[in-house]
Design an enzyme around this catalytic site. Structure first.
Site, PDB file in Angstrom:
ATOM      1  N   THR A  12       0.816  -1.362   0.083  1.00 37.00           N
ATOM      2  CA  THR A  12      -0.281  -0.185   0.096  1.00 37.00           C
ATOM      3  C   THR A  12       0.835   1.086  -0.029  1.00 37.00           C
ATOM      4  OG1 THR A  12      -1.638  -1.359   1.266  1.00 37.00           O
ATOM      5  CG2 THR A  12      -1.903   0.982   1.383  1.00 37.00           C
ATOM      6  N   ILE A  35       3.486 -20.200   6.343  1.00 32.77           N
ATOM      7  CA  ILE A  35       4.455 -20.772   7.229  1.00 32.77           C
ATOM      8  C   ILE A  35       5.248 -22.003   6.917  1.00 32.77           C
ATOM      9  CG2 ILE A  35       3.259 -19.772   9.145  1.00 32.77           C
ATOM     10  CD1 ILE A  35       2.847 -22.800  10.216  1.00 32.77           C
ATOM     11  N   ASP A  36       4.929 -22.573   5.762  1.00 33.06           N
ATOM     12  CA  ASP A  36       5.484 -23.982   5.541  1.00 33.06           C
ATOM     13  C   ASP A  36       6.713 -23.746   4.798  1.00 33.06           C
ATOM     14  OD1 ASP A  36       3.271 -25.181   6.500  1.00 33.06           O
ATOM     15  OD2 ASP A  36       2.172 -25.501   4.790  1.00 33.06           O
ATOM     16  N   GLY A  73       0.174 -19.243  -0.850  1.00 31.13           N
ATOM     17  CA  GLY A  73       1.125 -20.272  -1.086  1.00 31.13           C
ATOM     18  C   GLY A  73       0.934 -20.985  -2.191  1.00 31.13           C
ATOM     19  N   ARG A 133      11.799 -37.715  30.559  1.00 34.26           N
ATOM     20  CA  ARG A 133      10.830 -38.283  29.666  1.00 34.26           C
ATOM     21  C   ARG A 133      11.246 -37.952  28.221  1.00 34.26           C
ATOM     22  NH1 ARG A 133       5.782 -35.558  32.583  1.00 34.26           N
ATOM     23  NH2 ARG A 133       5.350 -37.169  34.162  1.00 34.26           N
ATOM     24  N   ARG A 165      -9.559 -20.490   2.198  1.00 33.49           N
ATOM     25  CA  ARG A 165      -9.214 -21.690   1.249  1.00 33.49           C
ATOM     26  C   ARG A 165     -10.218 -21.732   0.378  1.00 33.49           C
ATOM     27  NH1 ARG A 165      -4.251 -23.471   3.267  1.00 33.49           N
ATOM     28  NH2 ARG A 165      -4.076 -23.769   5.430  1.00 33.49           N
ATOM     29  N   MET A 176       3.472 -28.044  12.540  1.00 35.71           N
ATOM     30  CA  MET A 176       2.777 -27.850  11.535  1.00 35.71           C
ATOM     31  C   MET A 176       3.550 -28.309  10.147  1.00 35.71           C
ATOM     32  SD  MET A 176       0.200 -24.849  11.407  1.00 35.71           S
ATOM     33  CE  MET A 176      -1.615 -25.447  12.312  1.00 35.71           C
ATOM     34  N   GLY A 216      17.938 -28.880  19.153  1.00 37.55           N
ATOM     35  CA  GLY A 216      18.915 -30.211  19.352  1.00 37.55           C
ATOM     36  C   GLY A 216      18.057 -31.318  19.773  1.00 37.55           C
ATOM     37  N   ALA A 217      17.138 -31.547  18.954  1.00 34.45           N
ATOM     38  CA  ALA A 217      16.192 -32.845  19.123  1.00 34.45           C
ATOM     39  C   ALA A 217      17.152 -34.113  18.851  1.00 34.45           C
ATOM     40  CB  ALA A 217      14.937 -32.609  18.204  1.00 34.45           C
TER      41      ALA A 217
END
Ligand code: F6P
Length: 326
Positions: free
Chosen positions: A27, A130-131, A105, A166, A75, A173, A189-190
């Site tokens: 704009t 965001i993908d 997208g 655990r 969508r 997502m 660091g997974a």
């Protein structure tokens, strides 16, 4: 070609943080060049229904930091029908619009490409999802913020995972794209990650977890993309409970929190640069393409190319996640 005097903007598909910053940039740039700007509400839906309103410079004040989209989004399955696309074209003509900038997208650009072929109406796209799964840009609007949101959540889960020894499955997502999972896995660091682009099975996952147990990992974080090849995260959790007795297994789905919130600096800058570039490109006669940034340079990619080329996470980054997560 008719000179461009009046342009429309719409946002379509899943909302992404930074869409408002892009609307503002378009704009303000258009106003700088004395063009009139019109907001089309709810993406293709608003084109079909003629929900089109003038946007002034002040309408985009104080939105650079806001998540979501002031133009709403949808969508649209109705746009798949030719008769509705005809209505949309008539509405653009009725409002005397000369061009439209679409922020969205894959689905958005597929629709834009069909529309361009049918009516030759000038359109330029900005990658807003965001993908991060669009070819023709290193990053899409919203990705950086979404990953930061995911990391914020994972860091909190890490505290409780560590305190209780655990294993946590954390779903991020990405029905078709593993970018959010990959970046979240590296930055947190997974121990392991599951992405749609890889055909991993439950045996391989159990194997990875057992190896990390041998390396004396006291707790474990596994980042799971929504569209991973094993199945829904709660099913993976049940399968792991039967086979990994050393850890108590828990799961968290971060969900739509990833789509909201104030855009990061990176997303604000990306949106501002792309919005500005799109208006200038339209004035120079460019159309039927998406603006992106590759190696810090603005580039334009035809809608068809942007949609047909599958952009997948880099193998070097996947290896990095694997090596550093051990
Ligand atoms: O395309 C963005 C995205 O957030 C995907 O990551 C996710 O799979 C999908 O949209 C969810 O869509 P919806 O909000 O329509 O359920």
């Amino acid at each position: 070609m008719k000179p461009i005097k009046r342009i429309g903007i719409f946002t379509s598909g899943g909302d992404a943080p930074g869409m408002n910053a892009a609307i503002r940039s378009i704009t303000r740039t258009a106003n700088y060049y004395d063009l009139h700007v019109y907001g089309i509400f709810r993406g293709f839906e608003g084109m079909i229904d003629g929900e089109i309103l003038r946007l002034e410079t002040t309408d985009v004040s104080n939105i650079i930091h806001q998540g979501g989209t002031i133009l709403k989004t949808a969508r649209s399955s109705r746009f798949l029908e030719k008769a509705n696309r005809q209505k949309a074209f008539e509405n653009l003509q009725a409002n005397d619009l000369d061009a439209v900038i679409a922020i969205g997208g894959n689905g958005t650009f597929t629709g834009a490409s069909v529309f361009y072929k049918e009516f030759g109406f000038p359109m330029i796209g900005l990658p807003g999802t965001i993908d991060n799964d669009l070819y023709g840009t290193d990053f899409t609007i919203g990705f950086d913020t979404a990953v930061n949101t995911a990391i914020d959540a994972v860091d909190k889960i890490r505290d409780t995972a560590d305190s209780h020894d655990r294993l946590f499955l954390i779903e991020v997502m990405g029905r078709h794209s593993g970018y959010i999972a990959l970046y979240t896995a590296i930055a947190s660091g997974a121990s392991a990650m599951l992405i749609p682009e890889h055909d991993e099975n439950i045996d391989q996952l159990v194997d990875e977890i057992k190896k990390s147990l041998k390396r004396k990992k006291l707790f474990s974080l596994v980042i799971v993309a929504e569209g991973n090849k094993i199945g829904p995260t709660h099913v993976i959790a049940e399968l792991l409970k039967e086979r990994v007795k050393e850890y108590e297994i828990k799961m968290t789905i971060i969900g739509h929190i990833q789509r909201g919130g104030s855009p990061s600096v990176a997303d604000r800058i990306l949106s501002s640069r792309l919005g500005h570039a799109a208006v200038e490109a339209l004035l120079k006669g460019k159309q039927n393409c998406m603006a992106g940034i590759v190696n810090d340079k603005i580039v334009f990619t035809d809608f068809d190319q942007a949609v047909q080329h599958q952009k997948s996470p880099d193998n070097d980054l996947i290896n990095l996640a694997d090596i550093l997560g051990r």
